[in-house]
Design a protein around this motif. Structure first.
Motif, PDB file in Angstrom:
ATOM      1  N   PHE A 176     -65.654 -10.845  34.945  1.00 14.04           N
ATOM      2  CA  PHE A 176     -65.938 -12.084  34.237  1.00 14.04           C
ATOM      3  C   PHE A 176     -65.402 -11.980  32.816  1.00 14.04           C
ATOM      4  CE2 PHE A 176     -68.901 -12.795  37.682  1.00 14.04           C
ATOM      5  CZ  PHE A 176     -68.774 -14.167  37.877  1.00 14.04           C
ATOM      6  N   GLY A 177     -64.694 -13.028  32.402  1.00  9.23           N
ATOM      7  CA  GLY A 177     -64.144 -13.049  31.065  1.00  9.23           C
ATOM      8  C   GLY A 177     -65.128 -13.618  30.057  1.00  9.23           C
ATOM      9  N   PRO A 178     -64.801 -13.554  28.777  1.00 10.63           N
ATOM     10  CA  PRO A 178     -65.662 -14.106  27.732  1.00 10.63           C
ATOM     11  C   PRO A 178     -65.811 -15.617  27.808  1.00 10.63           C
ATOM     12  CG  PRO A 178     -63.558 -13.371  26.819  1.00 10.63           C
ATOM     13  CD  PRO A 178     -63.614 -12.879  28.219  1.00 10.63           C
ATOM     14  N   ASP A 179     -64.967 -16.274  28.611  1.00  6.57           N
ATOM     15  CA  ASP A 179     -65.080 -17.721  28.817  1.00  6.57           C
ATOM     16  C   ASP A 179     -66.017 -18.060  29.967  1.00  6.57           C
ATOM     17  OD1 ASP A 179     -63.510 -16.736  30.851  1.00  6.57           O
ATOM     18  OD2 ASP A 179     -61.860 -18.152  30.571  1.00  6.57           O
ATOM     19  N   GLY A 180     -66.649 -17.051  30.586  1.00  4.84           N
ATOM     20  CA  GLY A 180     -67.561 -17.279  31.686  1.00  4.84           C
ATOM     21  C   GLY A 180     -66.888 -17.477  33.031  1.00  4.84           C
ATOM     22  N   MET A 181     -65.564 -17.390  33.078  1.00  5.55           N
ATOM     23  CA  MET A 181     -64.839 -17.552  34.329  1.00  5.55           C
ATOM     24  C   MET A 181     -64.612 -16.197  35.006  1.00  5.55           C
ATOM     25  SD  MET A 181     -64.406 -20.846  34.609  1.00  5.55           S
ATOM     26  CE  MET A 181     -65.972 -21.055  33.751  1.00  5.55           C
ATOM     27  N   LEU A 182     -64.421 -16.239  36.325  1.00  3.56           N
ATOM     28  CA  LEU A 182     -64.168 -15.037  37.113  1.00  3.56           C
ATOM     29  C   LEU A 182     -62.661 -14.851  37.273  1.00  3.56           C
ATOM     30  CD1 LEU A 182     -65.237 -12.707  38.906  1.00  3.56           C
ATOM     31  CD2 LEU A 182     -65.219 -14.332  40.824  1.00  3.56           C
ATOM     32  N   TYR A 183     -62.188 -13.654  36.941  1.00  2.24           N
ATOM     33  CA  TYR A 183     -60.776 -13.310  37.051  1.00  2.24           C
ATOM     34  C   TYR A 183     -60.596 -12.267  38.152  1.00  2.24           C
ATOM     35  CZ  TYR A 183     -60.005 -15.545  32.462  1.00  2.24           C
ATOM     36  OH  TYR A 183     -59.931 -16.432  31.421  1.00  2.24           O
ATOM     37  N   ALA A 184     -59.438 -12.314  38.825  1.00  6.79           N
ATOM     38  CA  ALA A 184     -59.135 -11.355  39.890  1.00  6.79           C
ATOM     39  C   ALA A 184     -57.677 -10.953  39.808  1.00  6.79           C
ATOM     40  CB  ALA A 184     -59.436 -11.958  41.262  1.00  6.79           C
ATOM     41  N   GLY A 185     -57.417  -9.664  39.970  1.00  2.00           N
ATOM     42  CA  GLY A 185     -56.053  -9.159  40.064  1.00  2.00           C
ATOM     43  C   GLY A 185     -55.697  -8.941  41.520  1.00  2.00           C
ATOM     44  N   THR A 186     -54.580  -9.510  41.967  1.00  2.00           N
ATOM     45  CA  THR A 186     -54.167  -9.389  43.361  1.00  2.00           C
ATOM     46  C   THR A 186     -52.823  -8.676  43.451  1.00  2.00           C
ATOM     47  OG1 THR A 186     -52.912 -11.462  43.599  1.00  2.00           O
ATOM     48  CG2 THR A 186     -55.321 -11.598  43.765  1.00  2.00           C
ATOM     49  N   GLY A 187     -52.467  -8.255  44.669  1.00  2.00           N
ATOM     50  CA  GLY A 187     -51.182  -7.631  44.919  1.00  2.00           C
ATOM     51  C   GLY A 187     -50.331  -8.482  45.845  1.00  2.00           C
ATOM     52  N   GLU A 188     -49.046  -8.119  45.939  1.00  2.00           N
ATOM     53  CA  GLU A 188     -48.150  -8.907  46.788  1.00  2.00           C
ATOM     54  C   GLU A 188     -48.007  -8.295  48.176  1.00  2.00           C
ATOM     55  OE1 GLU A 188     -46.391  -6.294  46.926  1.00  2.00           O
ATOM     56  OE2 GLU A 188     -44.552  -6.439  45.772  1.00  2.00           O
ATOM     57  N   THR A 189     -48.824  -7.295  48.506  1.00  2.00           N
ATOM     58  CA  THR A 189     -48.946  -6.706  49.851  1.00  2.00           C
ATOM     59  C   THR A 189     -47.660  -6.069  50.355  1.00  2.00           C
ATOM     60  OG1 THR A 189     -48.359  -8.673  51.180  1.00  2.00           O
ATOM     61  CG2 THR A 189     -50.630  -8.504  50.383  1.00  2.00           C
ATOM     62  N   GLY A 190     -46.682  -5.842  49.478  1.00  2.62           N
ATOM     63  CA  GLY A 190     -45.386  -5.336  49.897  1.00  2.62           C
ATOM     64  C   GLY A 190     -44.394  -6.428  50.233  1.00  2.62           C
ATOM     65  N   ASP A 191     -44.845  -7.669  50.298  1.00  6.91           N
ATOM     66  CA  ASP A 191     -43.963  -8.832  50.488  1.00  6.91           C
ATOM     67  C   ASP A 191     -43.613  -9.340  49.097  1.00  6.91           C
ATOM     68  OD1 ASP A 191     -42.707 -11.218  51.020  1.00  6.91           O
ATOM     69  OD2 ASP A 191     -44.261 -11.993  52.367  1.00  6.91           O
ATOM     70  N   THR A 192     -42.519  -8.852  48.528  1.00  7.46           N
ATOM     71  CA  THR A 192     -42.238  -9.065  47.117  1.00  7.46           C
ATOM     72  C   THR A 192     -42.094 -10.530  46.744  1.00  7.46           C
ATOM     73  OG1 THR A 192     -39.865  -8.753  47.486  1.00  7.46           O
ATOM     74  CG2 THR A 192     -41.154  -6.806  46.891  1.00  7.46           C
ATOM     75  N   GLY A 193     -41.671 -11.366  47.688  1.00  6.37           N
ATOM     76  CA  GLY A 193     -41.471 -12.773  47.384  1.00  6.37           C
ATOM     77  C   GLY A 193     -42.747 -13.506  47.024  1.00  6.37           C
ATOM     78  N   LEU A 194     -43.902 -12.991  47.441  1.00  8.82           N
ATOM     79  CA  LEU A 194     -45.153 -13.668  47.138  1.00  8.82           C
ATOM     80  C   LEU A 194     -45.429 -13.716  45.640  1.00  8.82           C
ATOM     81  CD1 LEU A 194     -47.583 -12.295  49.895  1.00  8.82           C
ATOM     82  CD2 LEU A 194     -46.190 -14.377  49.919  1.00  8.82           C
ATOM     83  N   ALA A 195     -44.940 -12.725  44.893  1.00 12.12           N
ATOM     84  CA  ALA A 195     -45.257 -12.649  43.466  1.00 12.12           C
ATOM     85  C   ALA A 195     -44.715 -13.848  42.695  1.00 12.12           C
ATOM     86  CB  ALA A 195     -44.718 -11.350  42.872  1.00 12.12           C
ATOM     87  N   GLN A 196     -43.554 -14.375  43.113  1.00 14.72           N
ATOM     88  CA  GLN A 196     -42.939 -15.503  42.420  1.00 14.72           C
ATOM     89  C   GLN A 196     -43.317 -16.849  43.032  1.00 14.72           C
ATOM     90  OE1 GLN A 196     -41.032 -15.590  39.565  1.00 14.72           O
ATOM     91  NE2 GLN A 196     -41.529 -13.419  39.334  1.00 14.72           N
ATOM     92  N   ASP A 197     -44.017 -16.823  44.149  1.00 11.82           N
ATOM     93  CA  ASP A 197     -44.428 -18.042  44.824  1.00 11.82           C
ATOM     94  C   ASP A 197     -45.770 -18.509  44.271  1.00 11.82           C
ATOM     95  OD1 ASP A 197     -45.203 -20.071  46.524  1.00 11.82           O
ATOM     96  OD2 ASP A 197     -45.142 -18.865  48.353  1.00 11.82           O
TER      97      ASP A 197
END
Length: 376
Positions: A176-197
């Motif tokens: 949770f950030g100082p703005d009260g919102m929930l943040y999440a870090g995700t991965g591209e699972t080895g499918d590199t194209g997902l990162a730019q999509d």
């Protein structure tokens, strides 16, 4: 238990390559009652004074040991900790003073495989949030928890589903950030194209309400995507002025520490490390993958503290506003093996979780551990 020892910065930092981002635009678990506010600009100068160029770390002791594949760590009101087991699918409460363990139960629906399983944890307003790998996707759920030592976790309720899953690169850190919102870090699972999509939740930093809706003010209307072009984000932390920092795994060359801004593109797979390409935001610091492979990060004493898996060391990156104010320093190299999660505990205190039982380490007696640190 190891005796307390003060560790000075290690030599050999000359191999470290740093970069201050020049392209344009611990995770803390959050606490109840914070006043929501808009995240500051990633380029804002801020007011926090720069810390000393050189730091120190004192390992004051071991809080808990014999943990199996520990991953997520969150602090409860009062100072006790919750730790997740990636492969055992369980959450355990650990007394913050004595280290006494209380099992809170297995989380239903977790399907561990490779780097997936029961990953990050966060606590807010009587809920325990968890990032987990299910049969079809990665997802965030929340479970009611009364907070007593004998309480069990309630059944999981979906918060956000449909995050791509893979054998590797599942991301997994939530906070949770100082703005009260929930943040999440995700991965591209080895499918590199997902990162730019921008239509995919993979290879992103996500920002949402505690109920899982796209947060107000997000850069892409109707979407939880906050930033994109990431390979595998497992570290999130905010500095004293509310800026968001993230640690990210590189592929073969550069791991990164990024200052995160709304709507920014961090380059993967077109860029790994500092590229100086138009439209991409360069990292504030970068490391050879052999020296970092970063997972969790925390902010304390004017610096980002970054846990290294392959690098088997704790990095300190001193900050002055939105910039690095000194050379990063490495501590604890090889002393405790792979390091997974670091959590700010107030003032100069940190919790540090080792990761020798994650199938990639070499477990020894007592692994895995939660260490109690004092940082300067």
């Amino acid at each position: 238990m190891k005796r307390p020892v003060v560790v000075k910065a290690l030599g050999g930092v000359a191999a470290l390559v740093l970069a201050v981002g020049c392209s344009p635009g611990g995770a803390s678990s959050g606490s109840a009652g914070e006043r929501p506010r808009t995240p500051p600009s990633a380029s804002a100068s801020g007011t926090a004074a720069a810390p000393p160029a050189a730091g120190r770390v004192a390992v004051e002791g071991t809080l808990a040991e014999g943990l199996e594949s520990p991953w997520g760590l969150a602090e409860l009101p009062g100072g006790d900790l919750l730790v997740s087991s990636r492969d055992e699918r369980t959450v355990t409460r650990i007394d913050g003073r004595t280290g006494a363990e209380t099992p809170l139960g297995e989380v239903p629906g977790v399907v561990p495989a490779g780097e997936g399983g029961l990953l990050g944890l966060a606590v807010r307003d009587g809920w325990v949030y968890a990032y987990l790998t299910a049969s079809s996707d990665n997802r965030i759920v929340r479970m009611r928890y009364g907070g007593g030592a004998g309480d069990r976790l309630g059944p999981p309720e979906p918060v956000l589903t449909g995050i791509p899953k893979g054998f590797t690169h599942n991301g997994g850190r939530i906070a949770f950030g100082p703005d009260g919102m929930l943040y999440a870090g995700t991965g591209e699972t080895g499918d590199t194209g997902l990162a730019q999509d921008r239509g995919s939740l993979g290879g992103k930093i996500l920002r949402m309400t505690p109920e899982g809706k796209p947060a107000p003010g997000n850069p892409f209307p109707g979407s939880p995507v906050y930033s994109y072009g990431h390979r595998n984000v497992q570290g999130l932390a905010w500095d004293a002025d509310g800026r968001l920092w993230a640690a990210e795994f590189g592929q073969n060359t550069w791991d990164e520490l990024n200052l995160v801004g709304a709507g920014r593109n961090y380059g993967w797979p077109e860029a790994e490390g500092r590229a100086g390409k138009e439209g991409f935001t360069d990292p504030v610091a970068q490391w050879p993958t052999s020296e970092a492979s970063p997972s969790g990060i925390a902010y304390a004493r004017g610096a980002i503290w970054m846990a290294g898996l392959r690098g088997e060391r704790l990095w300190r990156i001193p900050l002055s506003g939105a910039e690095r104010s000194g050379e990063p320093e490495a501590f604890l190299e090889g002393e405790y093996g792979r390091l997974r999660t670091v959590l700010a505990a107030g003032g100069d205190r940190l919790w540090l979780v080792t990761s020798e039982t994650d199938t990639r380490g070499t477990p020894g007696p007592g692994d895995d551990r939660i260490l109690r640190l004092r940082a300067e």
